[in-house]
Structure formats: structure tokens, C-alpha cells
Design a protein around this motif. Sequence first.
Motif, PDB file in Angstrom:
ATOM      1  N   HIS A 164      42.424  43.154  41.009  1.00 57.02           N
ATOM      2  CA  HIS A 164      42.267  41.809  40.454  1.00 57.02           C
ATOM      3  C   HIS A 164      41.893  40.786  41.532  1.00 57.02           C
ATOM      4  O   HIS A 164      41.776  39.597  41.238  1.00 57.02           O
ATOM      5  CB  HIS A 164      43.557  41.384  39.753  1.00 57.02           C
ATOM      6  CG  HIS A 164      44.073  42.396  38.786  1.00 57.02           C
ATOM      7  ND1 HIS A 164      43.451  42.661  37.584  1.00 57.02           N
ATOM      8  CD2 HIS A 164      45.136  43.254  38.864  1.00 57.02           C
ATOM      9  CE1 HIS A 164      44.123  43.618  36.954  1.00 57.02           C
ATOM     10  NE2 HIS A 164      45.128  44.003  37.710  1.00 57.02           N
ATOM     11  N   GLY A 165      41.745  41.265  42.782  1.00 56.93           N
ATOM     12  CA  GLY A 165      41.295  40.396  43.851  1.00 56.93           C
ATOM     13  C   GLY A 165      42.300  39.365  44.323  1.00 56.93           C
ATOM     14  O   GLY A 165      41.917  38.315  44.851  1.00 56.93           O
ATOM     15  N   THR A 166      43.592  39.654  44.176  1.00 58.49           N
ATOM     16  CA  THR A 166      44.609  38.667  44.554  1.00 58.49           C
ATOM     17  C   THR A 166      45.156  38.866  45.965  1.00 58.49           C
ATOM     18  O   THR A 166      45.994  38.092  46.410  1.00 58.49           O
ATOM     19  CB  THR A 166      45.785  38.712  43.561  1.00 58.49           C
ATOM     20  OG1 THR A 166      46.360  40.030  43.567  1.00 58.49           O
ATOM     21  CG2 THR A 166      45.307  38.360  42.152  1.00 58.49           C
ATOM     22  N   LYS A 221      48.016  47.743  39.360  1.00 58.08           N
ATOM     23  CA  LYS A 221      48.264  46.877  40.512  1.00 58.08           C
ATOM     24  C   LYS A 221      47.574  47.347  41.782  1.00 58.08           C
ATOM     25  O   LYS A 221      47.333  46.557  42.681  1.00 58.08           O
ATOM     26  CB  LYS A 221      49.779  46.773  40.771  1.00 58.08           C
ATOM     27  CG  LYS A 221      50.579  46.234  39.596  1.00 58.08           C
ATOM     28  CD  LYS A 221      50.139  44.821  39.230  1.00 58.08           C
ATOM     29  CE  LYS A 221      51.004  44.257  38.104  1.00 58.08           C
ATOM     30  NZ  LYS A 221      50.560  42.900  37.686  1.00 58.08           N
ATOM     31  N   GLN A 222      47.314  48.645  41.891  1.00 51.83           N
ATOM     32  CA  GLN A 222      46.746  49.169  43.127  1.00 51.83           C
ATOM     33  C   GLN A 222      45.638  50.168  42.826  1.00 51.83           C
ATOM     34  O   GLN A 222      45.764  51.001  41.922  1.00 51.83           O
ATOM     35  CB  GLN A 222      47.826  49.875  43.964  1.00 51.83           C
ATOM     36  CG  GLN A 222      48.859  48.940  44.581  1.00 51.83           C
ATOM     37  CD  GLN A 222      49.887  49.710  45.376  1.00 51.83           C
ATOM     38  OE1 GLN A 222      50.661  50.482  44.809  1.00 51.83           O
ATOM     39  NE2 GLN A 222      49.911  49.526  46.685  1.00 51.83           N
ATOM     40  N   VAL A 223      44.566  50.060  43.589  1.00 50.13           N
ATOM     41  CA  VAL A 223      43.491  51.047  43.581  1.00 50.13           C
ATOM     42  C   VAL A 223      43.310  51.522  45.017  1.00 50.13           C
ATOM     43  O   VAL A 223      43.123  50.709  45.929  1.00 50.13           O
ATOM     44  CB  VAL A 223      42.178  50.463  43.032  1.00 50.13           C
ATOM     45  CG1 VAL A 223      41.031  51.456  43.223  1.00 50.13           C
ATOM     46  CG2 VAL A 223      42.324  50.103  41.559  1.00 50.13           C
ATOM     47  N   LEU A 235      33.839  49.843  39.235  1.00 50.94           N
ATOM     48  CA  LEU A 235      32.845  50.390  40.158  1.00 50.94           C
ATOM     49  C   LEU A 235      31.639  49.476  40.338  1.00 50.94           C
ATOM     50  O   LEU A 235      31.009  49.488  41.405  1.00 50.94           O
ATOM     51  CB  LEU A 235      32.414  51.782  39.702  1.00 50.94           C
ATOM     52  CG  LEU A 235      33.514  52.845  39.759  1.00 50.94           C
ATOM     53  CD1 LEU A 235      33.012  54.172  39.217  1.00 50.94           C
ATOM     54  CD2 LEU A 235      34.039  53.018  41.173  1.00 50.94           C
ATOM     55  N   THR A 236      31.288  48.691  39.334  1.00 43.96           N
ATOM     56  CA  THR A 236      30.194  47.745  39.545  1.00 43.96           C
ATOM     57  C   THR A 236      30.600  46.680  40.557  1.00 43.96           C
ATOM     58  O   THR A 236      29.752  46.144  41.276  1.00 43.96           O
ATOM     59  CB  THR A 236      29.775  47.074  38.224  1.00 43.96           C
ATOM     60  OG1 THR A 236      30.930  46.540  37.572  1.00 43.96           O
ATOM     61  CG2 THR A 236      29.089  48.059  37.305  1.00 43.96           C
ATOM     62  N   ARG A 237      31.903  46.387  40.650  1.00 40.77           N
ATOM     63  CA  ARG A 237      32.380  45.444  41.671  1.00 40.77           C
ATOM     64  C   ARG A 237      32.380  46.066  43.064  1.00 40.77           C
ATOM     65  O   ARG A 237      32.122  45.389  44.058  1.00 40.77           O
ATOM     66  CB  ARG A 237      33.802  44.987  41.346  1.00 40.77           C
ATOM     67  CG  ARG A 237      33.944  44.157  40.083  1.00 40.77           C
ATOM     68  CD  ARG A 237      35.408  43.802  39.865  1.00 40.77           C
ATOM     69  NE  ARG A 237      35.618  43.121  38.588  1.00 40.77           N
ATOM     70  CZ  ARG A 237      36.821  42.782  38.129  1.00 40.77           C
ATOM     71  NH1 ARG A 237      37.904  43.070  38.843  1.00 40.77           N
ATOM     72  NH2 ARG A 237      36.925  42.166  36.962  1.00 40.77           N
ATOM     73  N   LEU A 238      32.691  47.345  43.129  1.00 42.95           N
ATOM     74  CA  LEU A 238      32.842  48.011  44.427  1.00 42.95           C
ATOM     75  C   LEU A 238      31.547  48.623  44.941  1.00 42.95           C
ATOM     76  O   LEU A 238      31.482  49.032  46.103  1.00 42.95           O
ATOM     77  CB  LEU A 238      33.903  49.115  44.325  1.00 42.95           C
ATOM     78  CG  LEU A 238      35.321  48.679  43.944  1.00 42.95           C
ATOM     79  CD1 LEU A 238      36.250  49.891  43.925  1.00 42.95           C
ATOM     80  CD2 LEU A 238      35.853  47.620  44.890  1.00 42.95           C
ATOM     81  N   GLY A 239      30.506  48.702  44.111  1.00 38.72           N
ATOM     82  CA  GLY A 239      29.252  49.320  44.529  1.00 38.72           C
ATOM     83  C   GLY A 239      28.595  48.575  45.673  1.00 38.72           C
ATOM     84  O   GLY A 239      28.618  47.337  45.737  1.00 38.72           O
ATOM     85  N   ALA A 264      31.902  48.658  29.100  1.00 42.38           N
ATOM     86  CA  ALA A 264      32.951  48.491  30.098  1.00 42.38           C
ATOM     87  C   ALA A 264      34.090  47.667  29.507  1.00 42.38           C
ATOM     88  O   ALA A 264      33.864  46.770  28.695  1.00 42.38           O
ATOM     89  CB  ALA A 264      32.387  47.790  31.335  1.00 42.38           C
ATOM     90  N   ARG A 265      35.303  47.986  29.902  1.00 41.81           N
ATOM     91  CA  ARG A 265      36.485  47.268  29.434  1.00 41.81           C
ATOM     92  C   ARG A 265      37.136  46.535  30.607  1.00 41.81           C
ATOM     93  O   ARG A 265      36.961  46.918  31.769  1.00 41.81           O
ATOM     94  CB  ARG A 265      37.488  48.248  28.828  1.00 41.81           C
ATOM     95  CG  ARG A 265      36.948  49.062  27.653  1.00 41.81           C
ATOM     96  CD  ARG A 265      36.834  48.224  26.391  1.00 41.81           C
ATOM     97  NE  ARG A 265      36.384  49.026  25.261  1.00 41.81           N
ATOM     98  CZ  ARG A 265      37.169  49.768  24.503  1.00 41.81           C
ATOM     99  NH1 ARG A 265      38.469  49.833  24.758  1.00 41.81           N
ATOM    100  NH2 ARG A 265      36.680  50.463  23.487  1.00 41.81           N
ATOM    101  N   PRO A 266      37.929  45.509  30.324  1.00 42.02           N
ATOM    102  CA  PRO A 266      38.636  44.804  31.407  1.00 42.02           C
ATOM    103  C   PRO A 266      39.633  45.711  32.113  1.00 42.02           C
ATOM    104  O   PRO A 266      40.121  46.699  31.537  1.00 42.02           O
ATOM    105  CB  PRO A 266      39.339  43.647  30.670  1.00 42.02           C
ATOM    106  CG  PRO A 266      38.652  43.530  29.361  1.00 42.02           C
ATOM    107  CD  PRO A 266      38.154  44.895  29.007  1.00 42.02           C
ATOM    108  N   ILE A 267      39.952  45.359  33.338  1.00 41.22           N
ATOM    109  CA  ILE A 267      40.958  46.094  34.095  1.00 41.22           C
ATOM    110  C   ILE A 267      42.335  45.598  33.661  1.00 41.22           C
ATOM    111  O   ILE A 267      42.615  44.400  33.731  1.00 41.22           O
ATOM    112  CB  ILE A 267      40.767  45.883  35.609  1.00 41.22           C
ATOM    113  CG1 ILE A 267      39.400  46.418  36.036  1.00 41.22           C
ATOM    114  CG2 ILE A 267      41.879  46.571  36.396  1.00 41.22           C
ATOM    115  CD1 ILE A 267      39.032  46.100  37.466  1.00 41.22           C
TER     116      ILE A 267
END
Length: 346
Positions: A92-94, A50-52, A291-295, A42-45
Motif C-alpha cells: 500500500h506504499g505506507t 500487509k507485506q509483500v 505487478l503493474t506497479r512493480l514492473g 485487476a482487483r484492488p489489493i
Amino acid sequence: MARMRIRLDPWPVDLQGGQLTLKAFDGTLDDVETPRWAALPARPIPERLKQVFVVDGKRRMESRIFIEDPQGQSGLGGFGAYVVGAVDLCPHGTRQAELLAVKAQRLLAHAPNLLVESAQLTPRNPHTGQLEYAPAPMQGHDPLAALNTLQQHMLGAEQLLSHSLASRVPVDETDDREWLTALTIQDGTLRGQNLQGAVVGCVKTMETMYLPADRAGLLSELKPGERTPVLRMTYEGGQFTRLIWYVRLCEAAFYQHPMSGVMRLEMFAPDDTDFLPPIVRQVANLSGTLLTRLGSRAHKDPRAPQNLIPTAALEQAMNRSMGNADLVTRRIRAHIAATFGREAVA
């Protein structure tokens, strides 16, 4: 002496087909990123993303009907509703997530060649709002034609929304359009034609094993966040071509199928069979981290982790938008009764 081992399909038994049915694939796969078949980390975002947007759609048949038009023609039809919507996330959760475009649309599907007007269902209580069903001719006369019409309208609206929100994907090496700043995650496989948006389809149910036996084993070996290389997948007959890869969202428990927690991702493929758009490689690289964050988690969602947390929230909002099914059915009965000058039957 070796003992028989049994592993569980991780999803509930009331979900038709389960998660891992694994039918054979009739088509071709070609290496497009690298010929080396091995897990990629996995690589960093990237900061520029800016938007997903997480996009999904939902449809509901509300009543099957028989229609007689003013010209004496008759045929089958149906009242139905659909809704598509999006969750706007900061990767980025901001900032807080926001729901977008969650508004139900209603159709009066009808057999072709009938003269049909829109149906406006005016409630007794004005606070519950008016329901308007727009005429939509069906393809064919079979009993499922109304449902299929509703499904096609929903999928078309879902695709337009998905691509309208996303960055543009270059079609060839001379195309210098923008880099990835907005990504759309669409629940399920991609449908329709390529509108050239950065849209990734997340297929949470493995119904087909696209990989040959000598490559399928890598799926069981992936660690959370890792992915396979990107492949070019062409269905038999060449009608549909996609760029696909697999990513693992979480570890499989020892008692589960070893491919539990693995999701297939897909994006539209360019016409140039040797061209891998840089945006697609960027999406593949960040997909494991995102996706590991959003799962979702198993104690909250029976379809975890593939049913993403934003998707579950969006499903709830879409259900509210369509309204209570029993109340809508009553209003349909009252509307039909009024056309006969009668009181609705309970």
C-alpha cells in the motif's frame, strides 16, 4: 496485396533465447477457476495484505579445482558462492522497502567419497573479512557437477526463505488457516516440493507455450493488469503440478510481439484436483494491480517490464554480498599457494 510483417522480440539479443521462444508443452491443462476463457480484470489489493516479499537468488562459480585428499583419492571440484535475499515491501506504499537476509554463502564442491575440510581464506587485510567455503559433495564426476551442486544449494535456500516469509495456504476445504497477510513473489519458476506458503513464481521468459492454439490468442488481447483464469497444469508423467495464470504488465508496442509484457505466474497446486485455495484466487485477483506497479521501465532495464524493480535492486545487493570476483579469485590462488608453501602467482 498483403505484406510481410516483422515484429521484434522485446529483449536484447545478447540474452540467450530471447523472451519468446515458445516451445510446445507436453502435459495437460484443466480449468480450475472457471470454464469461461476470457480476460479477468485487476482487483484492488486487500487491506489485510500487509507485506509483500520479493525473493531471488544468485550463484557464482569462482574457480574449478582438482582435489587430492589425504587418503590418496582425487577428483574434481570447485569454489563457489551463492546468496539469496528478499525485499520487504508494503503493497500500500505506507513505508519504505527493506532488504532482508542478503548474505553470501560459500561452498567447496567436491567429488563424492573425498575427505575434504572446509577452506578458510584469511586475507592480508583484515578489513576484507575471512572467506569460508563449506564442503559440499557433488552428485557425479562430470565437469558441471560443481555448478549443479551450487545451484541446488541456492534453490533450496531460496525456497526455504520464500515459504518462511509467506502466509500459509490451506490444503483442502476443511483447512481454516490464516487468510492472505504476507505474500512472497519468487523470481522464476517454483522449485522443489510444496511447503504450503503463499509463494507465487513469476516467470518472465516465455520459453514454452502451455496454452492450446484456441486459447493462446487471449494473451495478445489482455490489457495492462488483466489476467487469464487460473488453470491446473500437470507436466507429462504427472511429476509436477502447478496452478498457473497469465497477466499483462504493460501494452506491447506496435512493432513488438503481441505477447510482449505478458508474464506467467504459478503457485503450488493442492492434491485435491478440484480445490482452488481461496488464497490462490486472492493472489491471482491482486496480481495485475501489484505487478503493474512493480514492473520495470524499458529506459532503465532491458528486461522490462518483467524484471521487477525490487528484483533489480536485490540483484545489485546480492552482487555486492558475493564480493568482487577478481579479488576473490586472487584470494583463492593465494590460499592454494600457501598450502604449497609458495607465493601466489599473479
